[in-house]
Write an enzyme that holds these catalytic residues in place. Structure first.
Site, PDB file in Angstrom:
ATOM      1  N   LYS A  22       0.851  -1.206   0.000  1.00  0.00           N
ATOM      2  CA  LYS A  22       0.000   0.000   0.000  1.00  0.00           C
ATOM      3  C   LYS A  22       0.882   1.249   0.000  1.00  0.00           C
ATOM      4  CE  LYS A  22      -1.553   1.541   4.108  1.00  0.00           C
ATOM      5  NZ  LYS A  22      -1.258   2.946   4.443  1.00  0.00           N
ATOM      6  N   ASN A  23       1.937   1.245   0.827  1.00  0.00           N
ATOM      7  CA  ASN A  23       2.728   2.463   0.993  1.00  0.00           C
ATOM      8  C   ASN A  23       3.733   2.704  -0.133  1.00  0.00           C
ATOM      9  OD1 ASN A  23       1.235   2.993   3.219  1.00  0.00           O
ATOM     10  ND2 ASN A  23       2.818   2.459   4.708  1.00  0.00           N
ATOM     11  N   ARG A  96      -4.395  10.758   5.225  1.00  0.00           N
ATOM     12  CA  ARG A  96      -3.429  11.857   5.252  1.00  0.00           C
ATOM     13  C   ARG A  96      -2.349  11.695   4.203  1.00  0.00           C
ATOM     14  NH1 ARG A  96       0.880  12.004   7.201  1.00  0.00           N
ATOM     15  NH2 ARG A  96       0.721  14.070   8.112  1.00  0.00           N
ATOM     16  N   CYS A 120      -4.633  12.748  13.705  1.00  0.00           N
ATOM     17  CA  CYS A 120      -4.663  11.327  13.324  1.00  0.00           C
ATOM     18  C   CYS A 120      -4.545  10.553  14.639  1.00  0.00           C
ATOM     19  CB  CYS A 120      -3.470  11.065  12.407  1.00  0.00           C
ATOM     20  SG  CYS A 120      -3.084   9.332  12.225  1.00  0.00           S
ATOM     21  N   ARG A 125       1.307  14.335  13.411  1.00  0.00           N
ATOM     22  CA  ARG A 125       1.670  14.073  12.004  1.00  0.00           C
ATOM     23  C   ARG A 125       1.627  15.354  11.151  1.00  0.00           C
ATOM     24  NH1 ARG A 125      -0.727   8.570   9.988  1.00  0.00           N
ATOM     25  NH2 ARG A 125       1.112   8.666   8.644  1.00  0.00           N
ATOM     26  N   PRO A 126       2.403  16.354  11.542  1.00  0.00           N
ATOM     27  CA  PRO A 126       2.455  17.590  10.755  1.00  0.00           C
ATOM     28  C   PRO A 126       3.092  17.347   9.384  1.00  0.00           C
ATOM     29  CG  PRO A 126       4.197  17.573  12.384  1.00  0.00           C
ATOM     30  CD  PRO A 126       3.346  16.358  12.659  1.00  0.00           C
ATOM     31  N   ILE A 127       2.979  18.325   8.488  1.00  0.00           N
ATOM     32  CA  ILE A 127       3.664  18.217   7.185  1.00  0.00           C
ATOM     33  C   ILE A 127       4.558  19.433   6.959  1.00  0.00           C
ATOM     34  CG2 ILE A 127       1.947  16.698   6.106  1.00  0.00           C
ATOM     35  CD1 ILE A 127       0.849  19.213   4.687  1.00  0.00           C
ATOM     36  N   ASP A 128       5.058  19.979   8.071  1.00  0.00           N
ATOM     37  CA  ASP A 128       5.923  21.169   7.971  1.00  0.00           C
ATOM     38  C   ASP A 128       7.165  20.917   7.120  1.00  0.00           C
ATOM     39  OD1 ASP A 128       6.398  19.430  10.266  1.00  0.00           O
ATOM     40  OD2 ASP A 128       8.079  20.745  10.718  1.00  0.00           O
ATOM     41  N   LEU A 129       7.678  19.687   7.144  1.00  0.00           N
ATOM     42  CA  LEU A 129       8.911  19.414   6.376  1.00  0.00           C
ATOM     43  C   LEU A 129       8.624  19.331   4.876  1.00  0.00           C
ATOM     44  CD1 LEU A 129      10.542  16.800   8.791  1.00  0.00           C
ATOM     45  CD2 LEU A 129      10.861  19.292   8.710  1.00  0.00           C
ATOM     46  N   ASP A 308       5.317   0.384  12.004  1.00  0.00           N
ATOM     47  CA  ASP A 308       4.054  -0.207  11.531  1.00  0.00           C
ATOM     48  C   ASP A 308       3.883  -1.656  11.947  1.00  0.00           C
ATOM     49  OD1 ASP A 308       3.935   1.613   8.356  1.00  0.00           O
ATOM     50  OD2 ASP A 308       3.510   2.192  10.418  1.00  0.00           O
ATOM     51  N   ILE A 330       8.883   6.745  16.775  1.00  0.00           N
ATOM     52  CA  ILE A 330       8.469   7.482  15.578  1.00  0.00           C
ATOM     53  C   ILE A 330       7.233   8.349  15.829  1.00  0.00           C
ATOM     54  CG2 ILE A 330       7.839   7.276  13.137  1.00  0.00           C
ATOM     55  CD1 ILE A 330      10.679   6.250  13.756  1.00  0.00           C
ATOM     56  N   ARG A 400      -8.331  -0.610   5.267  1.00  0.00           N
ATOM     57  CA  ARG A 400      -7.538   0.443   4.601  1.00  0.00           C
ATOM     58  C   ARG A 400      -6.228  -0.123   4.075  1.00  0.00           C
ATOM     59  NH1 ARG A 400      -6.600   5.884   7.639  1.00  0.00           N
ATOM     60  NH2 ARG A 400      -5.396   6.018   5.730  1.00  0.00           N
TER      61      ARG A 400
HETATM   62  C1  EPZ Z   1       4.655   6.903   6.434  1.00  0.00           C
HETATM   63  O1  EPZ Z   1       3.876   7.919   7.042  1.00  0.00           O
HETATM   64  C2  EPZ Z   1       3.738   5.688   6.324  1.00  0.00           C
HETATM   65  N1  EPZ Z   1       2.602   6.018   5.460  1.00  0.00           N
HETATM   66  C3  EPZ Z   1       3.243   5.282   7.713  1.00  0.00           C
HETATM   67  O2  EPZ Z   1       2.456   4.109   7.570  1.00  0.00           O
HETATM   68  C4  EPZ Z   1       4.458   4.962   8.575  1.00  0.00           C
HETATM   69  O3  EPZ Z   1       4.025   4.656   9.882  1.00  0.00           O
HETATM   70  C5  EPZ Z   1       5.403   6.173   8.606  1.00  0.00           C
HETATM   71  O4  EPZ Z   1       5.775   6.551   7.264  1.00  0.00           O
HETATM   72  C6  EPZ Z   1       6.689   5.878   9.376  1.00  0.00           C
HETATM   73  O5  EPZ Z   1       7.356   4.802   8.797  1.00  0.00           O
HETATM   74  C7  EPZ Z   1       2.783   6.007   4.117  1.00  0.00           C
HETATM   75  O6  EPZ Z   1       3.859   5.743   3.614  1.00  0.00           O
HETATM   76  C8  EPZ Z   1       1.589   6.339   3.279  1.00  0.00           C
HETATM   77  P1  EPZ Z   1       6.744  10.217   8.463  1.00  0.00           P
HETATM   78  P2  EPZ Z   1       4.453   9.440   7.079  1.00  0.00           P
HETATM   79  O7  EPZ Z   1       6.598  11.496   7.724  1.00  0.00           O
HETATM   80  O8  EPZ Z   1       5.280   9.692   5.877  1.00  0.00           O
HETATM   81  C9  EPZ Z   1       7.230  13.542  11.801  1.00  0.00           C
HETATM   82  C10 EPZ Z   1       0.611   2.739   7.874  1.00  0.00           C
HETATM   83  O9  EPZ Z   1       0.266   2.161   8.908  1.00  0.00           O
HETATM   84  N2  EPZ Z   1       7.052  14.512  10.705  1.00  0.00           N
HETATM   85  O10 EPZ Z   1       7.882   9.313   8.111  1.00  0.00           O
HETATM   86  O11 EPZ Z   1       3.306  10.328   7.337  1.00  0.00           O
HETATM   87  C11 EPZ Z   1       5.980  12.712  12.063  1.00  0.00           C
HETATM   88  O12 EPZ Z   1       5.098  13.390  12.923  1.00  0.00           O
HETATM   89  C12 EPZ Z   1       1.072   4.171   7.944  1.00  0.00           C
HETATM   90  O13 EPZ Z   1       0.664   2.211   6.739  1.00  0.00           O
HETATM   91  C13 EPZ Z   1       7.169  15.869  10.994  1.00  0.00           C
HETATM   92  O14 EPZ Z   1       7.403  16.267  12.131  1.00  0.00           O
HETATM   93  O15 EPZ Z   1       5.392   9.398   8.356  1.00  0.00           O
HETATM   94  C14 EPZ Z   1       6.552  11.461  12.680  1.00  0.00           C
HETATM   95  O16 EPZ Z   1       6.778  11.685  14.055  1.00  0.00           O
HETATM   96  C15 EPZ Z   1       0.835   4.772   9.322  1.00  0.00           C
HETATM   97  N3  EPZ Z   1       7.006  16.774   9.985  1.00  0.00           N
HETATM   98  C16 EPZ Z   1       7.892  11.282  11.965  1.00  0.00           C
HETATM   99  O17 EPZ Z   1       8.198  12.574  11.404  1.00  0.00           O
HETATM  100  C17 EPZ Z   1       6.733  16.387   8.687  1.00  0.00           C
HETATM  101  O18 EPZ Z   1       6.610  17.260   7.805  1.00  0.00           O
HETATM  102  C18 EPZ Z   1       7.873  10.254  10.844  1.00  0.00           C
HETATM  103  O19 EPZ Z   1       6.750  10.559  10.024  1.00  0.00           O
HETATM  104  C19 EPZ Z   1       6.619  15.004   8.415  1.00  0.00           C
HETATM  105  C20 EPZ Z   1       6.788  14.087   9.434  1.00  0.00           C
END
Ligand code: EPZ
Length: 432
Positions: A22-23, A96, A120, A125-129, A308, A330, A400
Site C-alpha cells: 500500500k505504501n 493523510r 490522526c 503528524r504535521p507536514i511542515d517538512l 508499523d 516514531i 484500509r
Molecule cells: C509513512 O507515514 C507511512 N505512510 C506510515 O504508515 C508509517 O508509519 C510512517 O511513514 C513511518 O514509517 C505512508 O507511507 C503512506 P513520516 P508518514 O513522515 O510519511 C514527523 C501505515 O500504517 N514529521 O515518516 O506520514 C511525524 O510526525 C502508515 O501504513 C514531521 O514532524 O510518516 C513522525 O513523528 C501509518 N514533519 C515522523 O516525522 C513532517 O513534515 C515520521 O513521520 C513530516 C513528518
C-alpha cells in the site's frame, strides 16, 4: 460498520500470499500526476486507501481505471488534463497520505491547493517538512481556511536537508524535484523500500534520480516525464504481520510472494525471542512450535524495526515468557492497541513512549474496538490466540491496508468471519 468475529486457538498452517505494498502504491499513483501520458501500475492491493487515492485523482480530472480481475491487480492512471489541482478536506481527512499530491501538482501544474491533514489517531503528524522543502524549491506557500496553497512558475533545484526523517516528505519532494530546473540534493532522506520503489517508477518515466534508498538522493530535473509501466513491490508490513501471527499461534506458515530482504529487522527480532524461520527465495517460513521469550523493542526508521509492526509485536509480547519493554520512537501516540489488549487480559503498563509488557498472560475473548490500521492488526493477532470468540468493531480501519485479510487467514486455518457488508449495497429502491 463491519465487525470481525474470531475464535482463538488455531495455529496458522499452510501458505499465505502477500499483496502489493500500500505504501508504495500510494506515492506511485501520485507520481502519475507528473506526466500527461498513461502510467500503468501492477500488483496494486485491493484496499480502501487505493480507492481513496483513485477518488482523489479523478476529482482533479485524471482518468483512473482500477481492475482487480484474476490476472491483474492493475491501475492505469492518465492525467492528461488536470482541471482542478486540489485535494479536498473530505478526502484528505480520510487519508493523510493524500498530501503526496502536493509536490507533483506544484511541479506539473505550477499550483496546488491541498487540505491540511489534521489530526490522526497515532499522532499530530504535521507536514511542515513537506512545506519547508517545497519553499526551498521556490514554491510560494500560503495557508488559510485549513488549506495549503502552493504556487511556482517552475521549481528550482536546491540542496535540502530534512530536519527529521520523513517517508512521505522524502517522496513528495523527490517527485517535485524531478521536474525542477537544475539539480536537487535531498539529505537525511527516508531509506524505506517504498521510497526506492517510487524512484524506480520515476526513472522509468524519464526522471534522473540516484541514491534512492540511501540518506542522500540526487535528482537532475527534466522538462517532461513520460508514461511507464511498473510493478509495485510486496507489502513488507503485511508480510511482517503474518510472520508475527504465525509465531504467536504456534503455527507453521509460509509467507509467499514477499521480499525477505525487506524483513531483516522483523526476522532478527523473532530469532531473538526464539522463533525459527527459514527464507527461500521470495518466501519466509515461520515454525512457531516452541515457546518464545520476551525481548525489548525500539522502533526506528528503516532498516530498523518498523513502527508499523510495533502493535503486532506488542500482541506477541503478551504471549512471551518475561518482560518486554517496547519503545515507540516514531509517533507520539501509537499505543492505542495496548488498552484493548489489557481488556483481553494482557499485562501492559504505558510510560510515555514506553510500554512494559509482562508475559505470558492468557488472553480471553472480548468485544474490542479498532482505532487505527495497525492497532486493528494487533487485535486480530491477539484474538487468534484468545480463549473464546472476540468481536472486533470498526474493521474499516483494517480494510484500509490489508487486502481480504479474513480470507487469507481463513485459508491458513483461522476461525474468522466478517459481520456486515464490506461495501454496503445501494439501499433497495423504494417501491413506488
Ligand atoms: C509513512 O507515514 C507511512 N505512510 C506510515 O504508515 C508509517 O508509519 C510512517 O511513514 C513511518 O514509517 C505512508 O507511507 C503512506 P513520516 P508518514 O513522515 O510519511 C514527523 C501505515 O500504517 N514529521 O515518516 O506520514 C511525524 O510526525 C502508515 O501504513 C514531521 O514532524 O510518516 C513522525 O513523528 C501509518 N514533519 C515522523 O516525522 C513532517 O513534515 C515520521 O513521520 C513530516 C513528518
Amino acid at each position: 460498520m463491519d465487525k470481525f468475529v474470531i475464535r482463538g486457538g488455531e495455529p496458522l498452517l499452510g501458505t499465505v500470499r502477500v499483496s502489493g505494498a500500500k505504501n508504495a502504491a500510494l506515492p506511485c499513483m501520485a507520481a502519475a500526476l507528473l506526466t500527461d501520458q498513461p502510467v500503468i501500475l501492477e500488483n496494486i492491493p485491493q484496499v480502501r486507501d487505493i480507492q481513496t487515492t483513485r477518488n482523489l485523482l479523478t476529482a482533479m480530472g485524471a482518468e483512473v481505471e482500477l481492475g482487480y480481475g484474476r490476472a491483474q491487480h492493475r491501475t492505469t492512471i492518465h492525467c492528461e488534463n488536470l482541471a482542478t489541482p486540489e485535494a479536498s478536506y473530505e478526502l484528505v481527512k480520510t487519508m493523510r497520505a493524500s498530501t503526496l499530491v502536493l509536490g507533483p501538482l506544484v511541479a506539473r501544474c505550477g499550483r496546488a491547493r491541498v487540505s491540511l491533514p489534521g489530526g490522526c489517531a497515532i499522532g499530530a503528524r504535521p507536514i511542515d517538512l513537506h512545506i519547508k522543502g517545497l519553499e526551498q524549491l521556490g514554491a510560494k506557500i500560503t495557508q488559510e481556511h485549513g488549506y495549503i496553497e502552493a504556487r511556482a512558475d517552475r521549481l528550482k533545484g536546491a540542496e535540502i536537508a530534512f530536519d527529521k526523517i520523513t517517508v512521505t516528505g522524502t517522496e513528495d519532494l523527490l517527485m517535485a524535484a524531478t521536474l525542477a530546473e537544475g539539480e536537487t540534493v535531498l539529505e537525511n532522506c527516508a531509506r524505506e523500500p517504498e521510497v526506492a520503489d517510487l524512484a524506480d517508477l520515476l526513472n522509468k518515466m524519464g526522471a534522473k534520480i540516484g541514491g534512492a534508498g540511501t540518506p542522500t538522493i540526487r535528482v537532475k530535473g527534466v522538462s517532461k516525464l513520460k508514461g511507464a509501466k511498473h510493478r509495485i513491490i510486496p507489502d513488507r508490513i503485511e508480510a511482517g504481520t503474518f510472520v508475527i501471527a504465525a509465531a504467536m499461534t504456534g503455527g507453521d506458515l509460509n509467507i509467499a510472494g514477499c521480499n525477505p530482504a525487506h524483513l531483516g529487522a522483523i526476522i532478527s527480532k523473532l530469532h531473538e525471542v526464539g522463533v525459527k524461520t527459514r527464507t527461500n527465495g521470495d518466501s519466509v517460513r515461520v515454525m512457531g512450535d516452541n515457546p518464545f521469550t520476551a525481548a525489548d523493542l525500539s522502533t526506528e526508521e528503516y532498516p530498523g524495526f518498523p513502527t508499523d509492526c510495533q502493535a503486532q509485536f506488542m500482541a506477541l509480547a503478551t504471549q512471551a515468557e518475561g518482560t518486554s519493554v517496547i519503545t515507540e520512537n516514531i509517533f507520539e501516540n501509537r499505543f492505542m492497541h495496548a488498552l484493548e489488549l489489557v481488556r483481553m487480559g494482557a499485562n501492559i503498563k504505558i510510560e510515555g513512549r514506553r510500554a512494559v509488557v509482562r508475559g505470558k498472560t492468557p488472553l480471553s475473548a472480548a468485544a474490542v474496538l479498532a482505532s487505527d490500521l495497525r492497532a486493528s492488526a494487533s487485535l486480530v493477532l491477539a484474538a487468534l490466540v484468545a480463549d473464546g470468540e472476540t468481536i472486533i468493531d470498526r474493521v474499516y480501519h483494517i480494510d484500509r491496508g490489508y487486502e481480504h485479510i479474513e480470507e487469507k487467514l481463513k485459508g491458513v486455518g483461522a476461525q474468522i468471519r466478517r459481520i456486515g457488508e464490506m461495501f454496503p449495497k445501494k439501499a433497495a429502491a423504494v417501491k413506488g
